[in-house]
Design an enzyme around this catalytic site. Structure first.
Site, PDB file in Angstrom:
ATOM      1  N   HIS A   6      49.146 -28.132 -19.704  1.00 44.85           N
ATOM      2  CA  HIS A   6      48.856 -27.343 -20.897  1.00 44.85           C
ATOM      3  C   HIS A   6      49.512 -25.970 -20.809  1.00 44.85           C
ATOM      4  CE1 HIS A   6      45.885 -25.039 -23.535  1.00 44.85           C
ATOM      5  NE2 HIS A   6      46.396 -25.955 -24.337  1.00 44.85           N
ATOM      6  N   HIS A  15      52.317 -19.652 -27.557  1.00 47.68           N
ATOM      7  CA  HIS A  15      51.076 -20.267 -28.020  1.00 47.68           C
ATOM      8  C   HIS A  15      50.827 -19.941 -29.491  1.00 47.68           C
ATOM      9  CE1 HIS A  15      47.036 -21.635 -28.414  1.00 47.68           C
ATOM     10  NE2 HIS A  15      46.514 -20.429 -28.446  1.00 47.68           N
TER      11      HIS A  15
END
Length: 357
Positions: free
Chosen positions: A35, A77
């Site tokens: 991730h 992100h």
């Protein structure tokens, strides 16, 4: 009381509160998805974080994709970058500070789409969670924002060096906002970039998104594997009348299966508060969807259910291995992890037990 119920459930399931390597067996095709790279050890979405994740055994790396003013896909992100770069300290870019309404929320800061790639490359990445991951701040200022092409190049170099395939699991961030407010079609950009880089549906690639429309368009235009992300609250930004709760029902899953191959589900949708399965995995198995991947496993106490937290405060390392045990017992096909090295050790230990080693 909650902890007692949690412990009792694990005992009934044959899961011991024990170190990473002592759990029960797991299938070899259980995926570890890094991730944002090894974001528990390096600033997220940097080549260093991706490379560390690959070296630790991750099957896939996950870059979140946004786009520059001159149409280049890069990995952050969010399109707002004050939390992950040093842009707020750069006087030459003070006039780029903006306020924008993104997916219904007013956001102030500096946005990737207002910078050319050349300008963005003058910035340096920093740790997004400095109070929780203090050691990661040692790497602040060392790395640039990577382009998608650089990430693919890294994967190919590591595949050659390590002799194994490494998957790519990109997420399209805010595609509806970028199309409606900025005039940027990231679906088209992504497919164009895939073609230029020689990526095909035969490669280990999943494309994920919280929105519905971009995945439907990708399904119409390509044969890449697609993943609908679902949260434990809210709904897709491009479908204001739809909720993720509705999408996670058997009827909703059937609708998702018409355009996607799998779902990426928030852990509270998969596990109840006591650690027992909610039934979502069983519903996915009964649908035409091929897999369910859980997000996100993190080692710090603050991110773990209260029964799995250890002494030492929010930043202390808790019992993430038991969370992995519970997710595997629930039947998920893989997990997104900020700490792919820990997840790989857990998986190796489970496989060793399964194989009687």
């Amino acid at each position: 009381m909650v902890r007692c119920l949690f412990m009792s459930l694990m005992a009934l399931m044959g899961i011991a509160m024990a170190p990473i390597s002592s759990a029960q067996g797991v299938n070899s095709d259980f995926l570890i998805i890094a991730h944002r790279g090894a974001s528990g050890e390096r600033p997220e979405h940097t080549l260093a974080a991706y490379e560390r994740a690959i070296d630790q055994g991750a099957d896939y790396i996950e870059p979140d994709l946004v786009v520059t003013k001159d149409g280049v896909l890069v990995s952050r992100h969010e399109n707002e970058i004050s939390g992950t770069t040093d842009v707020a300290n750069r006087e030459e870019f003070e006039d780029r500070r903006r306020s924008k309404t993104i997916d219904g929320q007013l956001v102030a800061g500096w946005f990737v789409e207002d910078f050319t790639l050349a300008e963005l490359r003058t910035l340096r990445a920093r740790e997004r969670l400095p109070t929780l991951r203090r050691s990661n701040t040692d790497f602040d200022g060392l790395y640039q924002v990577p382009t998608f092409a650089e990430i693919v190049s890294l994967i190919r170099a590591k595949e050659k060096a390590l002799g194994r395939r490494i998957g790519l699991y990109p997420e399209l961030k805010h595609p509806n906002f970028l199309l409606q407010e900025e005039g940027v079609d990231v679906v088209d950009l992504l497919l164009t970039e895939f073609k230029a880089l020689g990526l095909t549906p035969a490669d280990p690639v999943y494309i994920q998104c919280f929105e519905v429309g971009p995945l439907q368009r990708l399904n119409q235009r390509s044969d890449f594997k697609l993943v609908q992300l679902v949260h434990s609250h809210g709904g897709p930004a491009d479908e204001p009348g739809m909720t993720y709760a509705e999408m996670a029902t058997p009827t909703g899953l059937a609708a998702i299966a018409s355009y996607a191959d799998a779902i990426g589900a928030h852990i509270p949708l998969i596990l109840n508060a006591d650690g027992s399965p909610t039934g979502l995995v069983a519903d996915v198995a009964a649908s035409d969807l091929g897999a369910i991947h859980a997000w996100t496993v993190r080692k710090e106490n603050v991110f773990l259910p209260p029964p799995l937290r250890q002494a030492g405060g929010e930043a202390a390392i808790g019992d993430d291995s038991t969370l992995l045990d519970l997710l595997a017992a629930a039947g998920v096909d893989g997990v997104f992890s900020d700490d792919p090295g820990r997840a790989a050790l857990w998986r190796n230990g489970r496989q060793a037990v399964r194989d009687g080693e």
